[in-house]
Design an enzyme around this catalytic site. Structure first.
Site, PDB file in Angstrom:
ATOM      1  N   ASP A  66       0.842  -1.201   0.000  1.00 36.21           N
ATOM      2  CA  ASP A  66       0.000   0.000   0.000  1.00 36.21           C
ATOM      3  C   ASP A  66       0.880   1.255   0.000  1.00 36.21           C
ATOM      4  O   ASP A  66       0.374   2.379  -0.061  1.00 36.21           O
ATOM      5  CB  ASP A  66      -1.021  -0.013   1.138  1.00 36.21           C
ATOM      6  CG  ASP A  66      -0.390  -0.007   2.518  1.00 36.21           C
ATOM      7  OD1 ASP A  66       0.855  -0.029   2.616  1.00 36.21           O
ATOM      8  OD2 ASP A  66      -1.154   0.017   3.507  1.00 36.21           O
ATOM      9  N   ASP A 105      -0.848  -6.400  -0.487  1.00 39.28           N
ATOM     10  CA  ASP A 105      -1.083  -5.771   0.814  1.00 39.28           C
ATOM     11  C   ASP A 105      -2.575  -5.599   1.053  1.00 39.28           C
ATOM     12  O   ASP A 105      -3.318  -5.242   0.136  1.00 39.28           O
ATOM     13  CB  ASP A 105      -0.431  -4.379   0.804  1.00 39.28           C
ATOM     14  CG  ASP A 105       0.344  -4.091   2.057  1.00 39.28           C
ATOM     15  OD1 ASP A 105       0.254  -4.886   3.011  1.00 39.28           O
ATOM     16  OD2 ASP A 105       1.057  -3.076   2.078  1.00 39.28           O
ATOM     17  N   GLU A 136      -1.274  -5.819   8.364  1.00 39.13           N
ATOM     18  CA  GLU A 136      -0.536  -5.093   9.404  1.00 39.13           C
ATOM     19  C   GLU A 136      -1.136  -5.335  10.789  1.00 39.13           C
ATOM     20  O   GLU A 136      -2.359  -5.335  10.941  1.00 39.13           O
ATOM     21  CB  GLU A 136      -0.579  -3.578   9.118  1.00 39.13           C
ATOM     22  CG  GLU A 136       0.251  -3.168   7.933  1.00 39.13           C
ATOM     23  CD  GLU A 136       0.352  -1.652   7.774  1.00 39.13           C
ATOM     24  OE1 GLU A 136      -0.034  -0.901   8.697  1.00 39.13           O
ATOM     25  OE2 GLU A 136       0.821  -1.220   6.713  1.00 39.13           O
ATOM     26  N   GLU A 203       9.216  -3.815  10.555  1.00 39.88           N
ATOM     27  CA  GLU A 203       9.575  -2.494  10.020  1.00 39.88           C
ATOM     28  C   GLU A 203      10.032  -1.564  11.136  1.00 39.88           C
ATOM     29  O   GLU A 203       9.324  -1.381  12.136  1.00 39.88           O
ATOM     30  CB  GLU A 203       8.360  -1.887   9.277  1.00 39.88           C
ATOM     31  CG  GLU A 203       8.654  -0.505   8.701  1.00 39.88           C
ATOM     32  CD  GLU A 203       7.658  -0.035   7.656  1.00 39.88           C
ATOM     33  OE1 GLU A 203       6.771  -0.819   7.257  1.00 39.88           O
ATOM     34  OE2 GLU A 203       7.782   1.131   7.229  1.00 39.88           O
TER      35      GLU A 203
HETATM   36  O1  KIV Z   1       3.500  -1.082   1.674  1.00 39.89           O
HETATM   37  C1  KIV Z   1       4.667  -1.485   1.627  1.00 39.89           C
HETATM   38  O2  KIV Z   1       5.401  -1.288   0.667  1.00 39.89           O
HETATM   39  C2  KIV Z   1       5.166  -2.223   2.776  1.00 39.89           C
HETATM   40  C3  KIV Z   1       6.631  -2.507   2.829  1.00 39.89           C
HETATM   41  C4  KIV Z   1       7.347  -1.270   3.173  1.00 39.89           C
HETATM   42  C5  KIV Z   1       6.952  -3.613   3.740  1.00 39.89           C
HETATM   43  O3  KIV Z   1       4.424  -2.565   3.649  1.00 39.89           O
END
Ligand code: KIV
Length: 286
Positions: A66, A105, A136, A203
């Site tokens: 995302d 995501d 997440e 992260e």
């Molecule tokens: O959205 C994204 O690109 C991510 C990465 C930074 C792990 O979650």
């Protein structure tokens, strides 16, 4: 065609193709990589052309993050990204991949209830062509992970700095600095692994905490700003290429050094992650 029958031009063309014995990366294969001590190389992508370059460079896992809200749509957070946005870009990326594992995501609030989680994650696989979704957080998400896995949808967790929680966290800050936060992160990582997650993104957490989590759980950790002891590394493609707007976070390394061709920068990243030279102390949080 026999190799010896080729013209120089054809040989150059073949030299740019991925090795023919490169196997398709699968969800169970990630755990095997960890067991065998092979570093997992991951990157984000949002379109078919870049997806093809990443696949050819030997990237194992491609995430349609995302983060497209930032690097494609130019927004200041990832919160406005929709399920339709991710499905659209996942479908595009799927066209460019042969071997890499495609992960989509789950955007903000897309897994807020069991029904939404199942419906939206299902779309990532059935419409987008992903082989895994990324979710997440922990808390209520632990049961969502179990629900998705029970319905044959592999899941990658994401702990530490979770950008969808930016307002609760009060900004984009390194997480897990105090003892209570460290213990919480360790416990959450174990819960996600027990719920059946296939991998875990960490992260912006201190290097020693990421090392402790990586040693404690059986599934691979994939770090971004989490030091060199994770089982794999991921970066946002535009950050790696040095073309993202705004301030560059400490954990980002511009592998294009401002000028290298894209393929050279990608293979420098793949090599650095595989041999463990990225991230170094300069690109990690102590
Ligand atoms: O959205 C994204 O690109 C991510 C990465 C930074 C792990 O979650």
């Amino acid at each position: 065609m026999l190799h010896c029958d080729m013209t120089d031009q054809e040989r150059d063309l073949y030299a740019n193709l991925p090795p023919i014995d490169r196997k398709t990366v699968t969800a169970p294969g990630l755990r095997v990589a960890k067991q065998e001590g092979r570093k997992i190389v991951a990157l984000t992508a949002y379109d078919a052309s870049f997806a093809r370059l990443l696949d050819e460079a030997g990237v194992d896992l491609v995430l349609v993050g995302d983060s497209l809200g930032n690097v494609i749509q130019g927004r200041s957070t990832t919160l406005p990204v929709s399920v339709d946005d991710i499905v659209y870009h996942t479908r595009a990326v799927a066209q460019g991949l042969q071997a890499a594992l495609l992960v989509a995501d789950m955007p903000f609030l897309s897994a807020a209830t069991d029904e939404r989680a199942l419906h939206n994650a299902g779309r990532m696989l059935s419409e987008g062509g992903a082989a895994m979704v990324k979710l997440e957080g922990a808390g209520a998400m632990v049961d969502r992970v179990a629900l998705l896995v029970a319905n044959d949808i592999p899941v990658c967790g994401h702990l530490g700095l979770t950008p969808q929680s930016v307002h609760r966290l009060g900004g984009y800050k390194v997480q897990g600095r105090d003892e209570q936060a460290r213990q919480q992160l360790l416990a959450d990582a174990q819960l996600l692994a027990d719920a059946g997650a296939s991998a875990l993104v960490l992260e912006c957490v201190p290097t020693d905490l990421a090392a402790e989590v990586s040693a404690a759980i059986a599934i691979p950790t994939i770090g971004i700003g989490a030091g060199p002891h994770c089982d794999g590394q991921i970066l946002v493609l535009q950050d790696l290429l040095g073309i993202s707007a705004g301030r560059r976070p400490r954990f980002v390394k511009d592998f294009s050094e401002g000028r290298l061709p894209i393929r050279t920068a990608l293979s420098a990243y793949v090599t650095a992650v595989r041999e463990g030279s990225f991230p170094d102390a300069e690109h990690s949080y102590g």
